[in-house]
Design a protein around this motif. Structure first.
Motif, mmCIF file in Angstrom:
data_model
loop_
_atom_site.group_PDB
_atom_site.id
_atom_site.type_symbol
_atom_site.label_atom_id
_atom_site.label_comp_id
_atom_site.label_asym_id
_atom_site.label_seq_id
_atom_site.Cartn_x
_atom_site.Cartn_y
_atom_site.Cartn_z
ATOM 1 N N ASP A 70 5.392 -8.303 14.740
ATOM 2 C CA ASP A 70 6.430 -7.562 15.469
ATOM 3 C C ASP A 70 7.203 -6.657 14.517
ATOM 4 O OD1 ASP A 70 5.590 -9.095 17.632
ATOM 5 O OD2 ASP A 70 7.210 -10.556 17.401
ATOM 6 N N GLY A 71 7.456 -7.161 13.299
ATOM 7 C CA GLY A 71 8.175 -6.367 12.309
ATOM 8 C C GLY A 71 7.414 -5.117 11.901
ATOM 9 N N LEU A 72 6.113 -5.248 11.661
ATOM 10 C CA LEU A 72 5.306 -4.086 11.295
ATOM 11 C C LEU A 72 5.305 -3.040 12.406
ATOM 12 C CD1 LEU A 72 2.286 -5.928 9.631
ATOM 13 C CD2 LEU A 72 3.864 -4.364 8.464
ATOM 14 N N CYS A 73 5.214 -3.508 13.643
ATOM 15 C CA CYS A 73 5.218 -2.573 14.770
ATOM 16 C C CYS A 73 6.562 -1.867 14.888
ATOM 17 C CB CYS A 73 4.884 -3.312 16.070
ATOM 18 S SG CYS A 73 3.187 -3.931 16.166
ATOM 19 N N VAL A 74 7.658 -2.599 14.716
ATOM 20 C CA VAL A 74 8.991 -1.993 14.776
ATOM 21 C C VAL A 74 9.153 -0.953 13.671
ATOM 22 C CG1 VAL A 74 11.459 -2.449 14.425
ATOM 23 C CG2 VAL A 74 10.139 -3.896 15.973
ATOM 24 N N VAL A 75 8.721 -1.279 12.456
ATOM 25 C CA VAL A 75 8.843 -0.324 11.351
ATOM 26 C C VAL A 75 8.009 0.925 11.620
ATOM 27 C CG1 VAL A 75 8.479 0.051 8.883
ATOM 28 C CG2 VAL A 75 9.407 -2.112 9.671
ATOM 29 N N ALA A 76 6.855 0.766 12.260
ATOM 30 C CA ALA A 76 6.037 1.935 12.607
ATOM 31 C C ALA A 76 6.811 2.883 13.522
ATOM 32 C CB ALA A 76 4.734 1.491 13.277
ATOM 33 N N ILE A 93 12.015 -0.426 20.282
ATOM 34 C CA ILE A 93 12.606 -0.878 19.019
ATOM 35 C C ILE A 93 13.580 -2.018 19.273
ATOM 36 C CG2 ILE A 93 14.163 -0.207 17.143
ATOM 37 C CD1 ILE A 93 12.864 2.616 17.306
ATOM 38 N N ARG A 94 14.445 -1.867 20.252
ATOM 39 C CA ARG A 94 15.422 -2.919 20.550
ATOM 40 C C ARG A 94 14.737 -4.202 21.004
ATOM 41 N NH1 ARG A 94 18.523 1.516 22.620
ATOM 42 N NH2 ARG A 94 17.663 1.188 24.718
ATOM 43 N N LYS A 95 13.731 -4.067 21.853
ATOM 44 C CA LYS A 95 13.008 -5.254 22.311
ATOM 45 C C LYS A 95 12.331 -5.972 21.149
ATOM 46 C CE LYS A 95 10.391 -4.979 25.962
ATOM 47 N NZ LYS A 95 9.402 -4.446 26.942
ATOM 48 N N GLY A 96 11.725 -5.198 20.255
ATOM 49 C CA GLY A 96 11.061 -5.798 19.111
ATOM 50 C C GLY A 96 12.037 -6.509 18.188
ATOM 51 N N LEU A 97 13.192 -5.894 17.943
ATOM 52 C CA LEU A 97 14.200 -6.516 17.091
ATOM 53 C C LEU A 97 14.754 -7.794 17.721
ATOM 54 C CD1 LEU A 97 16.076 -3.314 15.890
ATOM 55 C CD2 LEU A 97 14.742 -4.871 14.452
ATOM 56 N N ARG A 98 14.966 -7.769 19.022
ATOM 57 C CA ARG A 98 15.442 -8.993 19.693
ATOM 58 C C ARG A 98 14.435 -10.118 19.523
ATOM 59 N NH1 ARG A 98 17.269 -5.357 23.901
ATOM 60 N NH2 ARG A 98 15.441 -5.841 25.186
ATOM 61 N N LYS A 99 13.161 -9.784 19.674
ATOM 62 C CA LYS A 99 12.110 -10.793 19.528
ATOM 63 C C LYS A 99 12.105 -11.376 18.116
ATOM 64 C CE LYS A 99 8.220 -12.967 20.643
ATOM 65 N NZ LYS A 99 8.171 -14.080 21.588
ATOM 66 N N ILE A 100 12.243 -10.531 17.108
ATOM 67 C CA ILE A 100 12.264 -11.005 15.718
ATOM 68 C C ILE A 100 13.444 -11.938 15.495
ATOM 69 C CG2 ILE A 100 12.575 -10.278 13.320
ATOM 70 C CD1 ILE A 100 11.094 -7.663 14.103
ATOM 71 N N ILE A 101 14.619 -11.533 15.937
ATOM 72 C CA ILE A 101 15.819 -12.354 15.723
ATOM 73 C C ILE A 101 15.731 -13.665 16.491
ATOM 74 C CG2 ILE A 101 18.325 -12.457 16.059
ATOM 75 C CD1 ILE A 101 18.378 -9.417 15.541
ATOM 76 N N GLN A 102 15.182 -13.617 17.693
ATOM 77 C CA GLN A 102 15.034 -14.844 18.479
ATOM 78 C C GLN A 102 14.036 -15.813 17.864
ATOM 79 O OE1 GLN A 102 14.104 -12.874 22.178
ATOM 80 N NE2 GLN A 102 16.157 -13.148 23.001
ATOM 81 N N SER A 103 13.126 -15.287 17.035
ATOM 82 C CA SER A 103 12.150 -16.152 16.387
ATOM 83 C C SER A 103 12.732 -16.847 15.157
ATOM 84 C CB SER A 103 10.924 -15.342 15.946
ATOM 85 O OG SER A 103 11.222 -14.550 14.796
ATOM 86 N N GLN A 104 13.902 -16.431 14.730
ATOM 87 C CA GLN A 104 14.506 -16.934 13.493
ATOM 88 C C GLN A 104 15.225 -18.254 13.724
ATOM 89 O OE1 GLN A 104 17.890 -14.689 11.872
ATOM 90 N NE2 GLN A 104 16.922 -14.783 9.857
ATOM 91 N N ASP A 105 15.025 -19.188 12.811
ATOM 92 C CA ASP A 105 15.785 -20.436 12.839
ATOM 93 C C ASP A 105 17.235 -20.120 12.480
ATOM 94 O OD1 ASP A 105 17.066 -22.900 11.837
ATOM 95 O OD2 ASP A 105 15.080 -23.807 12.023
#
Length: 347
Positions: A70-76, A93-105
């Motif tokens: 997801d991070g690579l796609c957002v950076v693209a 971009i916002r959807k991808g960032l939300r997904k990354i943050i939601q995956s974080q412990d």
């Protein structure tokens, strides 16, 4: 914290070595003759594919998946120069960032399932920090994971530094608790840390120095770079050589003999194949050559454009060993040096 996206570029690398953000390059540079027409057309088709294939929860699937993908796609998306808050791909971009943050412990800061994912996820957060307005990031019902980009990035940096302190080699491998290390995982983490530092997040000099020392120990006089366990049993890996060349360059260690050796080997073996990891190799090779030898990169880039133009599918995607989202995002990011919009793509 919100900063105008045009002000978030830094006079640093593919990543990042200033303690605070500097003035970057104007997005107008992506138009006209500065960016070849073939690159613009390929990049636009690739972004349309990523936009259309993004899942409702903000992630991408089809092969490898997780916060690193997801991070690579957002950076693209960010690397194209489109306005990340109001441009045509701002929602993706916002959807991808939300997904990354939601995956974080939320307690440890870890973005698993491996430190590969953590490194590329950290890179995306660092590149988005200050460019994407947090006020527009979260939607109603997202209260449980409503960390800002900066908060998530600080947590991710803390996890990486804590993991390194536990590691006797001063580097990283697949698990945050690992006691061994390899140059591939360590490269993804170190680039993420340099990006975070460039964005203004505190990253101790000691952490960068220990990681660079690890890469020095893994680089032979020939310029070849070992994977793990020391420099015995070397085999040619353009990916690893590119990673080492890149981290030495963006870490501002141009005086190192290991940097000179790795850069020389890379520039003398431009025709070597990336093999099973072709898109991964091109992703790092493009950045390493851009940072290390502008004239060689310019010649190699013309060949890259021709190669990827022939390989891009009708729907804009690329095929690769780790699945279509990884291959597409990494191929686009190899081309993104032509835009030079993000701090990671500035010399």
């Amino acid at each position: 914290m919100y900063r105008n996206p045009i002000q978030t570029g830094a006079l640093a690398l593919l990543l990042f070595v200033a303690a605070a953000p500097c003035v970057g390059q104007s997005p107008e540079l992506r138009f006209g003759e500065t960016v070849p027409r073939d690159v613009r057309e390929m990049y636009d088709r690739g972004l349309r594919y990523l936009a259309e294939s993004q899942e409702e929860d903000g992630g991408w699937s089809g092969g490898q998946q997780g916060p690193g993908v997801d991070g690579l796609c957002v950076v693209a998306f960010l690397a194209s120069g489109e306005d990340p808050n109001f441009g045509i791909y701002s929602n993706q971009i916002r959807k991808g960032l939300r997904k990354i943050i939601q995956s974080q412990d939320a307690n440890t800061g870890y973005m698993g399932p491996s430190m590969y994912h953590h490194g590329f996820g950290m890179l995306a957060l660092a590149e988005a920090y200050g460019a994407v307005d947090d006020r527009n990031l979260w939607q109603a019902g997202d209260a449980d994971a409503k960390r800002s980009i900066g908060e998530a990035l600080e947590l991710a940096v803390r996890l990486a530094i804590t993991s390194q302190k536990k590691n006797p080699l001063g580097a990283w491998r697949y698990s945050p608790e690992a006691s061994d290390a390899d140059t591939s995982v360590s490269g993804s983490i170190l680039v993420g840390l340099l990006a975070a530092r460039n964005a203004g997040i505190e990253v101790p000099d000691e952490s960068i120095d220990r990681a660079i020392s690890y890469f020095k120990s893994m680089t032979a006089d020939s310029g070849q770079v070992a994977y793990a366990g020391g420099i015995g049993g070397l085999n040619e890996s353009l990916a690893r050589i590119s990673i080492a060349t890149l981290v030495f360059a963006v870490g501002r260690r141009h005086d190192l003999t290991q940097y000179a050796a790795a850069k020389t080997y890379l520039t003398q073996h431009l025709d070597a194949s990336g093999g099973h990891y072709k898109e991964y190799t091109l992703y790092y090779q493009a950045q390493a050559l851009f940072q290390g030898d502008a004239e060689t990169w310019d010649k190699w880039n013309k060949l890259l454009i021709r190669k990827l133009k022939a390989e891009q599918r009708e729907n804009g995607s690329f095929d690769g060993s780790f699945g279509t989202p990884v291959a597409t995002s990494m191929s686009l990011l190899a081309l993104a040096l032509n835009y030079r919009f993000l701090p990671i793509y500035e010399r």
